[in-house]
Design an enzyme around this catalytic site. Structure first.
Site, PDB file in Angstrom:
ATOM      1  N   SER A   9      33.332 -25.715   9.679  1.00 25.74           N
ATOM      2  CA  SER A   9      34.506 -26.453  10.126  1.00 25.74           C
ATOM      3  C   SER A   9      35.550 -26.423   9.022  1.00 25.74           C
ATOM      4  O   SER A   9      35.206 -26.238   7.835  1.00 25.74           O
ATOM      5  CB  SER A   9      34.137 -27.905  10.431  1.00 25.74           C
ATOM      6  OG  SER A   9      35.288 -28.711  10.620  1.00 25.74           O
ATOM      7  N   TYR A  39      30.448 -35.979   8.353  1.00 29.22           N
ATOM      8  CA  TYR A  39      30.544 -34.749   9.142  1.00 29.22           C
ATOM      9  C   TYR A  39      30.919 -33.579   8.243  1.00 29.22           C
ATOM     10  O   TYR A  39      30.309 -32.505   8.302  1.00 29.22           O
ATOM     11  CB  TYR A  39      31.589 -34.924  10.238  1.00 29.22           C
ATOM     12  CG  TYR A  39      32.007 -33.642  10.909  1.00 29.22           C
ATOM     13  CD1 TYR A  39      31.200 -33.022  11.863  1.00 29.22           C
ATOM     14  CD2 TYR A  39      33.226 -33.040  10.582  1.00 29.22           C
ATOM     15  CE1 TYR A  39      31.586 -31.833  12.472  1.00 29.22           C
ATOM     16  CE2 TYR A  39      33.618 -31.856  11.188  1.00 29.22           C
ATOM     17  CZ  TYR A  39      32.802 -31.259  12.129  1.00 29.22           C
ATOM     18  OH  TYR A  39      33.191 -30.072  12.720  1.00 29.22           O
TER      19      TYR A  39
END
Length: 266
Positions: free
Chosen positions: A141, A154
């Site tokens: 990501s 995350y």
């Protein structure tokens, strides 16, 4: 690795970017094993497939190691071999600071994003090493290289995926297996709903925002990266911009992202 005629397993194939990875691979002549915890989502993906005879669906929780370890044999029994793995499945955390994040949420994100990717890789790697050519794709990501307040855990899980992937790349040099790491920016998917996360409306007054990339375009760019045997794929203009800015001035870029996220955190 050219995907035509290859057998590729894709996690998170029941929705969003994973669904479009499945459909794009099928359109390019691959055989696909779509994996997801959501059976209804997999059925919807199958209903959209133009070549359903080349698709198998596998309902699976990637955090359950024993189930993951049994999956490669299922894929080989259905398709005859397996040539590729795309670790796409992932979830985000609630939009809160680490101080307010409970341990259940922490463990869930780490288990899905990191251990799920690790279990799938470990289970499939012996089969991939036995193929004349094969490929592993791990979806990290933009948050895996750039700190995002309210998504710090995350980001940590996706940073772990980044380093795992880069380590795999180094370890597999000289073998038949190529490795690609992917860093998507904003992609128009339903990851917040799939993660069970509620999100406040971000205040946009006085701010410019980049339009999220359609998931079908993100999928196209990822598969193009595979076919070019690229080490690193940045998906979206926001990911490319922030990669540049974070390398150039990491503290400034961190403060810039904090300002963008402030209204979500309250």
């Amino acid at each position: 690795m050219q995907v035509q005629g290859k057998v590729i397993a894709v996690t998170g194939g029941g929705s969003g970017m994973g669904r479009h990875l499945v459909l794009h691979l099928l359109s390019k002549g691959a055989r696909v094993a779509a994996v997801d915890i959501n059976e209804a989502g997999l059925q919807e993906t199958a209903s959209l497939a133009a070549n359903p005879e080349r698709l198998s669906t596998h309902v699976l929780n990637i955090t359950e190691r024993a189930s993951v370890e049994a999956l490669p044999a299922e894929v080989v029994a259905r398709h005859g071999a397996v040539d590729g793995l795309i670790n796409n499945a992932g979830i985000i955390q609630p939009f809160v600071r680490i101080n307010d994040l409970d341990y259940a949420a922490i463990e869930r994100v780490i288990n899905v994003n990191f251990y799920g990717t690790l279990y799938m890789t470990k289970a499939f790697l012996p089969h991939l090493l036995a193929r004349p050519e094969a490929h592993i794709v791990n979806i990290s990501s933009m948050g895996g290289f750039l700190p995002v307040p309210g998504q710090s855990l995350y980001g940590a899980s996706k940073a772990a995926v980044k380093l795992l992937t880069e380590g795999l790349y180094a370890e597999l040099l000289g073998t038949s297996v190529r490795v690609t790491e992917v860093f998507p920016g904003a992609v128009a998917t339903n990851i917040t709903a799939n993660s069970g996360v509620e999100i406040r409306q971000m205040e946009s007054q006085g701010r410019s925002s980049l339009k999220p990339l359609p998931p079908e375009e993100a999928a196209r760019r990822i598969i193009a990266g595979v076919e070019q045997n690229r080490f690193r794929v940045l998906v979206g203009s926001d990911a490319r911009l922030m990669d540049f800015l974070y390398r150039l001035a990491p503290a400034w870029a961190t403060r810039f992202i904090e300002r963008q996220m402030r209204s979500l955190l309250g």
